[in-house]
Write a protein that holds these residues in place. Sequence first.
Motif, PDB file in Angstrom:
ATOM      1  N   ASP A 199     -20.456 -25.799  27.682  1.00 41.50           N
ATOM      2  CA  ASP A 199     -20.087 -25.757  29.102  1.00 41.50           C
ATOM      3  C   ASP A 199     -18.758 -26.474  29.331  1.00 41.50           C
ATOM      4  OD1 ASP A 199     -22.570 -24.581  30.226  1.00 41.50           O
ATOM      5  OD2 ASP A 199     -23.455 -26.358  29.297  1.00 41.50           O
ATOM      6  N   TRP A 201     -15.638 -29.254  27.086  1.00 41.35           N
ATOM      7  CA  TRP A 201     -15.189 -29.908  25.842  1.00 41.35           C
ATOM      8  C   TRP A 201     -14.580 -31.268  26.135  1.00 41.35           C
ATOM      9  CZ3 TRP A 201     -15.217 -24.755  26.408  1.00 41.35           C
ATOM     10  CH2 TRP A 201     -15.617 -23.970  25.330  1.00 41.35           C
ATOM     11  N   ASP A 223     -13.298 -27.901  31.286  1.00 42.29           N
ATOM     12  CA  ASP A 223     -14.436 -27.007  31.576  1.00 42.29           C
ATOM     13  C   ASP A 223     -14.245 -25.642  30.948  1.00 42.29           C
ATOM     14  OD1 ASP A 223     -16.070 -28.655  33.233  1.00 42.29           O
ATOM     15  OD2 ASP A 223     -14.515 -28.492  34.777  1.00 42.29           O
ATOM     16  N   ARG A 224     -15.365 -25.013  30.637  1.00 39.06           N
ATOM     17  CA  ARG A 224     -15.299 -23.682  30.038  1.00 39.06           C
ATOM     18  C   ARG A 224     -14.627 -22.671  30.968  1.00 39.06           C
ATOM     19  NH1 ARG A 224     -18.373 -21.806  25.806  1.00 39.06           N
ATOM     20  NH2 ARG A 224     -18.006 -19.621  25.380  1.00 39.06           N
ATOM     21  N   ASP A 225     -14.817 -22.851  32.283  1.00 41.84           N
ATOM     22  CA  ASP A 225     -14.258 -21.842  33.194  1.00 41.84           C
ATOM     23  C   ASP A 225     -12.766 -22.095  33.501  1.00 41.84           C
ATOM     24  OD1 ASP A 225     -14.394 -23.964  34.891  1.00 41.84           O
ATOM     25  OD2 ASP A 225     -15.936 -23.128  36.205  1.00 41.84           O
ATOM     26  N   VAL A 231     -12.401 -19.446  24.021  1.00 40.41           N
ATOM     27  CA  VAL A 231     -13.128 -19.567  22.752  1.00 40.41           C
ATOM     28  C   VAL A 231     -12.714 -18.394  21.887  1.00 40.41           C
ATOM     29  CG1 VAL A 231     -15.392 -19.626  21.648  1.00 40.41           C
ATOM     30  CG2 VAL A 231     -15.052 -20.772  23.846  1.00 40.41           C
ATOM     31  N   VAL A 248     -10.957 -22.785  19.281  1.00 44.20           N
ATOM     32  CA  VAL A 248     -10.771 -22.953  20.731  1.00 44.20           C
ATOM     33  C   VAL A 248      -9.269 -23.009  20.979  1.00 44.20           C
ATOM     34  CG1 VAL A 248     -11.166 -24.468  22.705  1.00 44.20           C
ATOM     35  CG2 VAL A 248     -12.947 -24.229  20.970  1.00 44.20           C
TER      36      VAL A 248
END
Length: 417
Positions: A199, A201, A223-225, A231, A248
């Motif tokens: 979700d 890093w 954040d992932r978003d 990724v 990443v």
Amino acid sequence: MENAATAPAGLNFEPSTEINIIKKELDNFIDQEVKPLEQKYDQYLGEDGMYNRADENGKMTPEFQEIRNTIRKKSAEAGYLSMSMPEDLGGGGMGDLAYSIVFEHLHNRNPDGFHRMMMPGDSEGMGGPVAPQPDNLTDYQKEKWVKPSIDGELTNGMGLTEPDHGSDPTWMDSTAEKDGDEWVINGTKCFSTMAPIADFWVIHARTSGEDGDVRGISSFFVDRDNLGIEVGKYQRYMGDPLSHQAFVHLDDCRVPKENMIGEEGRGLLDQLKNFGGARVYIAAHCVGRSQWMFDQCVEYAESRKTFGEPIGTNQFVQGMLADLRADIEQTRWLYRHAAWQADNGEVPRWEISAAKLRGAQLWNKAADVAIQVHGGTGVMSSLPFEREYREARMSRIVEGTDEIQKRTIAREFLDLD
Ligand SMILES: Cc1cc2nc3c(=O)[nH]c(=O)nc-3n(C[C@H](O)[C@H](O)[C@H](O)COP(=O)(O)OP(=O)(O)OC[C@H]3O[C@@H](n4cnc5c(N)ncnc54)[C@H](O)[C@@H]3O)c2cc1C
């Protein structure tokens, strides 16, 4: 010579009554909460288990993620998931010695089981959210990223290693530049554990200084978003069909200044303190996994007969088991001593490296012995030993290779400058 009554109390690293109670409660938790899930979803166990956990791309299936989430949340409620995390963050505040003994105990059982998702460490980087020290976290960061991780609601990845820099992370190429109230991060990370489902890093990038300087590397929550993070290719290791790692990519990834962890330029320096703890836990984990295999071997050596006698009557078999027994005990005391030193405010650098070095070697040896003692059955995937043999190999690389541990040990006694 001192007798037991006068020996300094600190030399006794046996589990205290309190730790033994925690171990018992942990066993009960596994019986009551984890085993029923294993019975219900037994397609994820045994020789096909790992294949069923992954989709065609190697990503954990949503169905298995659901089971993982359930176990993590239950474990968080019962206080296991975050036992080692500081109390200020809502964790159990357990010391290194107590935690590593409990961690060894957790892993002293069939490794195919779901219990491995109860505490950080199963392919998600030892130390859970690679817990930054509470002093380095703002209230906003605690609420947004750390507490939800401790509660088992969020999964994190960590981005330190790069395609061109692994053992030498202070030579990293990733950079972060200030632009008004934001930092702009660029670079590529690899082997980032849990990246396929993370979700957020903790990303390390250079904000000042030169190649080789540990100062000047800062850490950020990403954040992932965030549109600047992507990724990349999933990475699989040693025949594992489930990709736990991935590349990443950070491409002009903008994060507000509030996402920086601790002081500018001190992110990696502060983080390195946690890697010491992680290495102790890895050693404890290796001892648990090895002890379980040793016990299976003993049982088999007593029951399996050749030439009309149990194979355990043969000195060659006894020798393998006796050596392994000695190695397990040696490594157990190495990690407990290092953990005890850390609990007592020391910085046992070389002792931690020695424990990690021997732990990783032990797990590899134990898997090899388990296969040898079990003969042909040992290499068949109906038993977990061939999976152990494959999985153990990465422990000699991750969190510092064998050679990097030896380098740390050698630096303790060689004064060559
Ligand atoms: C399963 C797994 C999970 C991982 N998870 C993460 C993660 O979540 N996040 C993350 O950032 N990284 C992660 N890593 C990366 C890991 O930390 C690195 O792989 C490790 O530090 C080694 O770096 P490298 O692979 O680049 O090897 P290199 O540094 O290129 O080393 C290659 C070889 O050279 C030897 N060597 C290098 N320098 C020296 C020296 N000075 N003296 C003696 N020998 C030397 C090494 O021991 C090794 O044998 C993971 C790795 C694995 C395998």
